[in-house]
Design a protein around this motif. Structure first.
Motif, mmCIF file in Angstrom:
data_model
loop_
_atom_site.group_PDB
_atom_site.id
_atom_site.type_symbol
_atom_site.label_atom_id
_atom_site.label_comp_id
_atom_site.label_asym_id
_atom_site.label_seq_id
_atom_site.Cartn_x
_atom_site.Cartn_y
_atom_site.Cartn_z
ATOM 1 N N ARG B 54 0.828 -1.209 0.000
ATOM 2 C CA ARG B 54 0.000 0.000 0.000
ATOM 3 C C ARG B 54 0.861 1.258 0.000
ATOM 4 N NH1 ARG B 54 -5.010 -0.834 -1.393
ATOM 5 N NH2 ARG B 54 -5.783 0.845 -0.090
ATOM 6 N N GLU B 55 2.081 1.140 0.541
ATOM 7 C CA GLU B 55 2.954 2.318 0.672
ATOM 8 C C GLU B 55 3.898 2.515 -0.497
ATOM 9 O OE1 GLU B 55 4.012 2.512 5.407
ATOM 10 O OE2 GLU B 55 4.734 0.781 4.291
ATOM 11 N N VAL B 56 4.307 1.414 -1.114
ATOM 12 C CA VAL B 56 5.506 1.474 -1.958
ATOM 13 C C VAL B 56 5.354 2.383 -3.178
ATOM 14 C CG1 VAL B 56 4.995 -0.595 -3.347
ATOM 15 C CG2 VAL B 56 7.376 0.078 -2.919
ATOM 16 N N LEU B 57 4.166 2.463 -3.746
ATOM 17 C CA LEU B 57 4.028 3.297 -4.948
ATOM 18 C C LEU B 57 4.258 4.775 -4.626
ATOM 19 C CD1 LEU B 57 1.007 1.585 -6.764
ATOM 20 C CD2 LEU B 57 3.411 1.573 -7.453
ATOM 21 N N ARG B 58 4.030 5.153 -3.366
ATOM 22 C CA ARG B 58 4.255 6.553 -2.975
ATOM 23 C C ARG B 58 5.747 6.883 -2.896
ATOM 24 N NH1 ARG B 58 1.008 5.314 2.008
ATOM 25 N NH2 ARG B 58 -1.079 4.945 1.204
ATOM 26 N N MET B 59 6.584 5.852 -2.904
ATOM 27 C CA MET B 59 8.033 6.064 -2.831
ATOM 28 C C MET B 59 8.646 6.259 -4.216
ATOM 29 S SD MET B 59 8.669 2.940 -0.145
ATOM 30 C CE MET B 59 10.436 3.150 0.102
ATOM 31 N N VAL B 60 7.828 6.092 -5.253
ATOM 32 C CA VAL B 60 8.355 6.053 -6.621
ATOM 33 C C VAL B 60 8.157 7.388 -7.324
ATOM 34 C CG1 VAL B 60 8.159 4.884 -8.849
ATOM 35 C CG2 VAL B 60 7.847 3.583 -6.738
ATOM 36 N N ASP B 61 9.227 7.900 -7.926
ATOM 37 C CA ASP B 61 9.125 9.105 -8.745
ATOM 38 C C ASP B 61 8.869 8.772 -10.213
ATOM 39 O OD1 ASP B 61 9.481 11.542 -7.205
ATOM 40 O OD2 ASP B 61 11.468 10.781 -6.700
ATOM 41 N N ALA B 62 9.442 7.673 -10.682
ATOM 42 C CA ALA B 62 9.387 7.336 -12.114
ATOM 43 C C ALA B 62 7.945 7.106 -12.562
ATOM 44 C CB ALA B 62 10.211 6.078 -12.376
ATOM 45 N N ASP B 63 7.685 7.383 -13.852
ATOM 46 C CA ASP B 63 6.338 7.203 -14.404
ATOM 47 C C ASP B 63 6.116 5.788 -14.922
ATOM 48 O OD1 ASP B 63 5.609 9.799 -13.855
ATOM 49 O OD2 ASP B 63 6.392 10.548 -15.763
ATOM 50 N N ASP B 64 7.195 5.070 -15.174
ATOM 51 C CA ASP B 64 7.103 3.731 -15.744
ATOM 52 C C ASP B 64 7.634 2.744 -14.699
ATOM 53 O OD1 ASP B 64 6.520 1.962 -17.827
ATOM 54 O OD2 ASP B 64 8.629 1.888 -18.413
ATOM 55 N N ILE B 65 6.766 1.862 -14.212
ATOM 56 C CA ILE B 65 7.119 1.027 -13.060
ATOM 57 C C ILE B 65 6.949 -0.453 -13.407
ATOM 58 C CG2 ILE B 65 6.543 0.509 -10.649
ATOM 59 C CD1 ILE B 65 5.182 3.340 -10.588
ATOM 60 N N TYR B 66 7.960 -1.241 -13.104
ATOM 61 C CA TYR B 66 7.852 -2.704 -13.244
ATOM 62 C C TYR B 66 7.720 -3.308 -11.848
ATOM 63 C CZ TYR B 66 9.312 -2.312 -18.099
ATOM 64 O OH TYR B 66 9.365 -1.999 -19.422
ATOM 65 N N VAL B 67 6.711 -4.124 -11.674
ATOM 66 C CA VAL B 67 6.521 -4.834 -10.408
ATOM 67 C C VAL B 67 6.830 -6.307 -10.661
ATOM 68 C CG1 VAL B 67 4.858 -5.527 -8.639
ATOM 69 C CG2 VAL B 67 4.752 -3.218 -9.626
ATOM 70 N N VAL B 68 7.841 -6.823 -9.975
ATOM 71 C CA VAL B 68 8.227 -8.233 -10.158
ATOM 72 C C VAL B 68 8.034 -8.982 -8.839
ATOM 73 C CG1 VAL B 68 10.079 -9.836 -10.757
ATOM 74 C CG2 VAL B 68 9.923 -7.629 -11.914
ATOM 75 N N PRO B 69 7.112 -9.948 -8.810
ATOM 76 C CA PRO B 69 6.953 -10.744 -7.592
ATOM 77 C C PRO B 69 8.135 -11.706 -7.413
ATOM 78 C CG PRO B 69 4.982 -10.866 -9.001
ATOM 79 C CD PRO B 69 6.110 -10.303 -9.828
ATOM 80 N N ASN B 70 8.827 -11.558 -6.291
ATOM 81 C CA ASN B 70 9.911 -12.499 -5.995
ATOM 82 C C ASN B 70 9.292 -13.712 -5.303
ATOM 83 O OD1 ASN B 70 12.590 -13.362 -5.942
ATOM 84 N ND2 ASN B 70 12.965 -12.468 -3.922
#
Lengths: 211, 272
Positions: B54-70
């Motif tokens: 819930r928090e992590v997207l607020r930490m991102v400045d970039a407009d293009d985001i890759y989310v990789v489930p480890n």
């Protein structure tokens, strides 16, 4: 960018977040535990951003710290960071997302989410938390999130939709209050939504009440 | 690589409120990718640790985001929890002017077979594969058949290469069971590689007990010891026990491969 805004806030005089303090130096920033402010000459000096993650992982007794907002950061260290990017990343290791969350609230791109909405979203082993009563919730949050010993975040969400956290001491939801009680120029360290630890505690409450 | 250095990477792990080692591999691979300077930002996020999904997207400045489930396989977390918590609508989500690209779990990557073989050679460098049974052990659960399918797919890929005399799978919670390894393997050497993301209670305690190399769960302080006592001689066989494949440094390449496969599948024909 988040780091530019952080630099601006530091220039404006903000130099604290949770148990941390940070100051601009001739070649970057110093980051340390605020209780070590007057004994930094005795602190162990670190230079790598990742050292922040390791320091934040255990308390002074060597116990794992799963809740980063807990007021039990170890003392006796000083991290020298070469630029604002390093400071931002180190702060995110100590208090993950704290700066970004505060800036998102300020800009209106994020808002508090009430506990009921968080619990109603749960599935699997946490689905049972949907049945937590308002009274159970108030008692749980009052105990599990208190600033003196549990978590230093300022709570902005209520139990039900459109409710304020008025069951908590007023200082616990006041953005201008330094939750460490030191009255420093601290950046708001906010909680916009119940964390997984609180949801897990709600599950424990439900399990106990069903026995 | 198709993505440029302006994108952000969010690596999502399970994490734990009890085991401090659970998130270590996710951070380890993130650190390696930071060193390679391929992304403008690299963040980790966890179900059980902070920053939360819930928090992590607020930490991102970039407009293009890759989310990789480890994560080692598709399942409850990759199909339900992560999309719900990040409010994703599919592989590609547009929100607040940002594009969130949701990749497959790392365990799906074809290169995982290479990593399992690499781990097997590392733990038993002097034994002949032609006299060795390679046992890939997974969690397995009746709640989700994909957990075992992921391990089976790797076992098939390794078997096809023909380097080991025998390649089989075994699970903690479904047949073939780890505890039956003696009857399900035939070679004088047995190499066991856990198909897990992190070393934790399963690889430190549960699997060693099921294998019979520990009689009771080991104490926390000496958990890593279980990997240092190889080989274990049991019933005239030499058993080598490796740490979880997800702790392998080459996992950083698997993560990058996963992003490349996402781009080829979802962004082919676009400017990317």
């Amino acid at each position: 960018m988040i780091r530019d805004e952080l630099a601006r806030l530091i220039k404006d005089g903000y130099n604290a977040l949770g148990e941390l303090e940070f100051v601009e130096s001739s070649n970057g920033y110093f980051l340390y535990h605020s209780a070590d402010r007057d004994s930094l000459h005795e602190a162990r000096v670190y230079h790598a951003i990742e050292d922040a993650r390791q320091i934040a992982k255990y308390d002074s007794f060597g116990a794992y710290r799963p809740l980063k907002g807990a007021p039990n950061l170890p003392r006796g260290w000083l991290i020298q960071l070469s630029n604002i990017d390093g400071l931002q990343r180190a702060l995110d290791f100590f208090y993950p997302g704290a700066i970004g969350t505060w800036l998102a609230l300020r800009s209106g791109t994020a808002r508090p989410v009430c506990l009921r909405q968080t619990l109603n979203r749960q599935t699997g082993m946490y689905r049972v938390t949907r049945g937590l009563s308002a009274d159970q919730a108030r008692n749980l949050v009052t105990e599990a999130c208190r600033s003196d010993g549990a978590c230093l975040r300022t709570i902005l969400w209520g139990i039900e939709e459109n409710e304020s956290p008025d069951f908590l001491p007023s200082s616990k939801s006041d953005l201008t209050v330094d939750q460490t009680g030191q009255r420093r120029a601290a950046l708001p360290f906010i909680c916009l939504e119940a964390c997984n630890l609180l949801v897990a505690a709600a599950r424990t409450t439900m399990k106990k009440s069903s026995r | 690589m198709p993505h440029d250095k302006k994108s952000a990477l969010i690596l999502v792990g399970h994490g734990s409120t009890l085991n401090p080692d659970s998130s270590a591999p996710t951070f380890q691979h993130a650190d390696e990718i930071v060193r390679r300077a391929l992304f403008a930002e690299v963040h980790c996020s966890f179900w059980k640790e902070e920053p939360s999904l819930r928090e992590v997207l607020r930490m991102v400045d970039a407009d293009d985001i890759y989310v990789v489930p480890n994560f080692i396989s598709e399942g409850y977390f990759t199909e339900t929890v992560i999309p719900r918590e990040l409010e994703l609508v599919g592989p590609v989500t547009h929100r607040f002017g940002k594009i969130i690209n949701y990749c497959e779990p790392v365990g799906n990557d074809p290169r995982m077979a290479d990593l399992l073989l690499h781990r097997a050679r590392q733990v038993a460098p002097n034994v002949s594969p032609k006299e060795t049974s390679l046992l890939i052990v997974g969690h397995g659960t009746s709640l989700n058949e994909k957990s075992a399918e992921a391990a089976q797919s790797q076992v098939r890929a390794i078997r096809e290469r023909g380097s080991y005399a025998e390649v089989s799978e075994a699970y903690m919670e479904e047949a073939p069971l780890i505890a039956d390894w003696r009857k399900n393997t035939s070679q004088p050497n047995v190499v066991v590689v856990p198909f897990f993301i992190a070393d934790g209670l399963h690889s430190y305690q549960d699997i060693p007990v099921l294998l019979g190399i520990e009689s009771e769960p080991t104490a926390a302080a000496s958990q890593q010891e279980v990997f240092r006592r190889n080989p274990y001689y049991l019933d005239g066989r030499a058993l080598y026990y490796a740490s979880a494949v997800g702790t392998e440094p080459l996992m950083a390449d698997v993560i990058l491969d996963t992003i490349d496969r996402f781009d080829r599948k979802h962004l082919s024909g676009s400017a990317a």
